[in-house]
Motif scaffolding. Structure first.
Motif, mmCIF file in Angstrom:
data_model
loop_
_atom_site.group_PDB
_atom_site.id
_atom_site.type_symbol
_atom_site.label_atom_id
_atom_site.label_comp_id
_atom_site.label_asym_id
_atom_site.label_seq_id
_atom_site.Cartn_x
_atom_site.Cartn_y
_atom_site.Cartn_z
ATOM 1 N N VAL A 191 0.825 -1.201 0.000
ATOM 2 C CA VAL A 191 0.000 0.000 0.000
ATOM 3 C C VAL A 191 0.867 1.262 0.000
ATOM 4 N N VAL A 192 0.283 2.331 -0.546
ATOM 5 C CA VAL A 192 0.854 3.677 -0.448
ATOM 6 C C VAL A 192 0.159 4.374 0.716
ATOM 7 N N MET A 193 0.949 4.862 1.654
ATOM 8 C CA MET A 193 0.409 5.587 2.805
ATOM 9 C C MET A 193 0.424 7.080 2.496
ATOM 10 N N LEU A 194 -0.749 7.709 2.577
ATOM 11 C CA LEU A 194 -0.887 9.135 2.315
ATOM 12 C C LEU A 194 -1.396 9.840 3.570
ATOM 13 N N GLU A 195 -0.900 11.051 3.797
ATOM 14 C CA GLU A 195 -1.337 11.877 4.925
ATOM 15 C C GLU A 195 -1.946 13.168 4.400
ATOM 16 N N TRP A 196 -2.978 13.606 5.091
ATOM 17 C CA TRP A 196 -3.657 14.832 4.689
ATOM 18 C C TRP A 196 -2.971 16.026 5.349
ATOM 19 N N GLU A 197 -2.324 16.856 4.518
ATOM 20 C CA GLU A 197 -1.621 18.042 5.005
ATOM 21 C C GLU A 197 -1.906 19.215 4.082
ATOM 22 N N ASN A 198 -2.184 20.363 4.675
ATOM 23 C CA ASN A 198 -2.425 21.589 3.905
ATOM 24 C C ASN A 198 -3.500 21.376 2.836
ATOM 25 N N ASP A 199 -4.552 20.690 3.249
ATOM 26 C CA ASP A 199 -5.709 20.447 2.398
ATOM 27 C C ASP A 199 -5.375 19.641 1.133
ATOM 28 N N TRP A 201 -3.532 15.494 -0.192
ATOM 29 C CA TRP A 201 -2.904 14.228 0.165
ATOM 30 C C TRP A 201 -1.420 14.270 -0.179
ATOM 31 N N CYS A 202 -0.607 13.757 0.758
ATOM 32 C CA CYS A 202 0.845 13.783 0.604
ATOM 33 C C CYS A 202 1.436 12.397 0.880
ATOM 34 N N PHE A 203 2.511 12.088 0.176
ATOM 35 C CA PHE A 203 3.159 10.783 0.298
ATOM 36 C C PHE A 203 3.890 10.655 1.626
ATOM 37 N N GLU A 204 3.623 9.548 2.312
ATOM 38 C CA GLU A 204 4.271 9.270 3.587
ATOM 39 C C GLU A 204 5.200 8.062 3.500
ATOM 40 N N ASP A 205 4.710 6.921 2.933
ATOM 41 C CA ASP A 205 5.542 5.722 2.940
ATOM 42 C C ASP A 205 4.902 4.631 2.075
ATOM 43 N N ILE A 206 5.679 3.558 1.852
ATOM 44 C CA ILE A 206 5.177 2.308 1.264
ATOM 45 C C ILE A 206 5.136 1.289 2.396
ATOM 46 N N ASN A 207 3.983 0.668 2.583
ATOM 47 C CA ASN A 207 3.824 -0.243 3.723
ATOM 48 C C ASN A 207 3.273 -1.585 3.250
ATOM 49 N N SER A 208 3.266 -2.573 4.177
ATOM 50 C CA SER A 208 2.778 -3.917 3.825
ATOM 51 C C SER A 208 1.995 -4.531 4.986
ATOM 52 N N PRO A 209 0.782 -4.026 5.232
ATOM 53 C CA PRO A 209 -0.048 -4.636 6.273
ATOM 54 C C PRO A 209 -0.578 -5.998 5.805
ATOM 55 N N SER A 210 -1.131 -6.758 6.725
ATOM 56 C CA SER A 210 -1.750 -8.025 6.328
ATOM 57 C C SER A 210 -2.987 -7.729 5.487
ATOM 58 N N ARG A 211 -3.362 -8.681 4.665
ATOM 59 C CA ARG A 211 -4.516 -8.477 3.801
ATOM 60 C C ARG A 211 -5.793 -8.358 4.621
ATOM 61 N N ASP A 212 -5.870 -9.085 5.695
ATOM 62 C CA ASP A 212 -7.053 -8.994 6.552
ATOM 63 C C ASP A 212 -7.156 -7.622 7.188
ATOM 64 N N ALA A 213 -6.011 -7.097 7.640
ATOM 65 C CA ALA A 213 -6.030 -5.771 8.266
ATOM 66 C C ALA A 213 -6.447 -4.704 7.255
ATOM 67 N N PHE A 214 -5.995 -4.831 6.026
ATOM 68 C CA PHE A 214 -6.377 -3.851 5.014
ATOM 69 C C PHE A 214 -7.872 -3.926 4.717
ATOM 70 N N ARG A 215 -8.420 -5.141 4.616
ATOM 71 C CA ARG A 215 -9.836 -5.296 4.295
ATOM 72 C C ARG A 215 -10.730 -4.750 5.394
ATOM 73 N N GLU A 216 -10.226 -4.730 6.614
ATOM 74 C CA GLU A 216 -11.045 -4.232 7.739
ATOM 75 C C GLU A 216 -11.135 -2.715 7.751
ATOM 76 N N LEU A 217 -10.313 -2.029 6.992
ATOM 77 C CA LEU A 217 -10.357 -0.567 6.969
ATOM 78 C C LEU A 217 -11.612 -0.085 6.250
ATOM 79 N N PRO A 218 -12.212 1.037 6.661
ATOM 80 C CA PRO A 218 -13.419 1.528 6.002
ATOM 81 C C PRO A 218 -13.138 2.094 4.608
ATOM 82 N N ARG A 219 -14.129 1.981 3.754
ATOM 83 C CA ARG A 219 -14.016 2.486 2.389
ATOM 84 C C ARG A 219 -14.241 3.986 2.318
ATOM 85 N N GLN A 220 -14.916 4.546 3.311
ATOM 86 C CA GLN A 220 -15.255 5.951 3.297
ATOM 87 C C GLN A 220 -14.403 6.702 4.321
#
Length: 222
Positions: A191-199, A201-220
């Motif tokens: 995944v690409v990790m983005l942070e909201w700064e100065n109104d 989206w900005c690049f923070e990092d490349i990460n590798s969570p488990s697939r289950d953890a990613f699916r549990e995240l909300p879509r909205q």
């Protein structure tokens, strides 16, 4: 007495005649042998080919130039066919031209810049905490102490395998963090990790969570 003398003369003449004939025969055989030696020592003259008639002597023909349509070459008609142009590389999109409120577009631009790698573009796409690092990498290149770690390991391998035709899936972790999946293994999501700064989206990092953890995240976004 005369008879005896006549017989003696006749015998003498016979002996002289035989001797002379023997000498003549000897010379003849010697001459014949010489002829044989000369014949065996000298090469036989080969018959020379008859000169060709003037009508048969033709000037060498000039090569006829081949048509340019042979062997893959284009004929005059074919050369007029317009050449199919490849689509422009999307990596040329400037970060300032992006809709920075669209997490998927920003994540895609980050992946393209990371693949090059274009550290100048990554700096403009990054959070304030990452901008200085990518500015230094853009100036120093391979001489920077962090260059090898940025261009190796699971981050580099996962980004290098990504294709623009691969789907991007956006999830959110709170209101200010977007997690954009661009690839996956059997157990992990990349995944690409983005942070909201100065109104934006900005690049923070490349990460590798488990697939289950990613699916549990909300879509909205909350």
């Amino acid at each position: 007495m005369k008879v005896r003398l006549l017989i003696a003369l006749t015998l003498c003449l016979g002996v002289v005649t035989e001797t002379a004939l023997a000498q003549v025969g000897s010379l003849g055989s010697s001459s014949s042998l010489t002829d044989k030696i000369e014949k065996t020592s000298k090469p036989e003259a080969r018959p020379q080919p008859a000169p060709a008639d003037s009508e048969e002597m033709e000037a060498p023909q000039r090569r006829t130039p081949r048509s340019r349509s042979r062997r893959g070459r284009t004929s005059p008609d074919e050369s007029k066919t317009p050449v199919e142009m490849k689509p422009a590389d999307a990596a040329t999109v400037e970060p300032d031209a992006l809709d920075r409120t669209d997490a998927k577009l920003v994540a895609e631009a980050c992946l393209v810049a990371y693949q090059k790698p274009d550290f100048d573009a990554l700096s403009r796409l990054s959070t304030g905490g990452n901008q200085d690092l990518f500015d230094e990498l853009a100036k120093a290149g391979e001489d920077h102490p962090r260059y090898e770690s940025i261009t190796s390991g699971f981050r580099w391998e996962s980004v290098s395998k990504w294709k623009r035709t691969d789907p991007l899936t956006v999830r959110y972790r709170g209101a200010n963090t977007a997690v954009v999946e661009f690839g996956a293994s059997r157990d992990e999501s990349f995944v690409v990790m983005l942070e909201w700064e100065n109104d934006q989206w900005c690049f923070e990092d490349i990460n590798s969570p488990s697939r289950d953890a990613f699916r549990e995240l909300p879509r909205q976004r909350e």
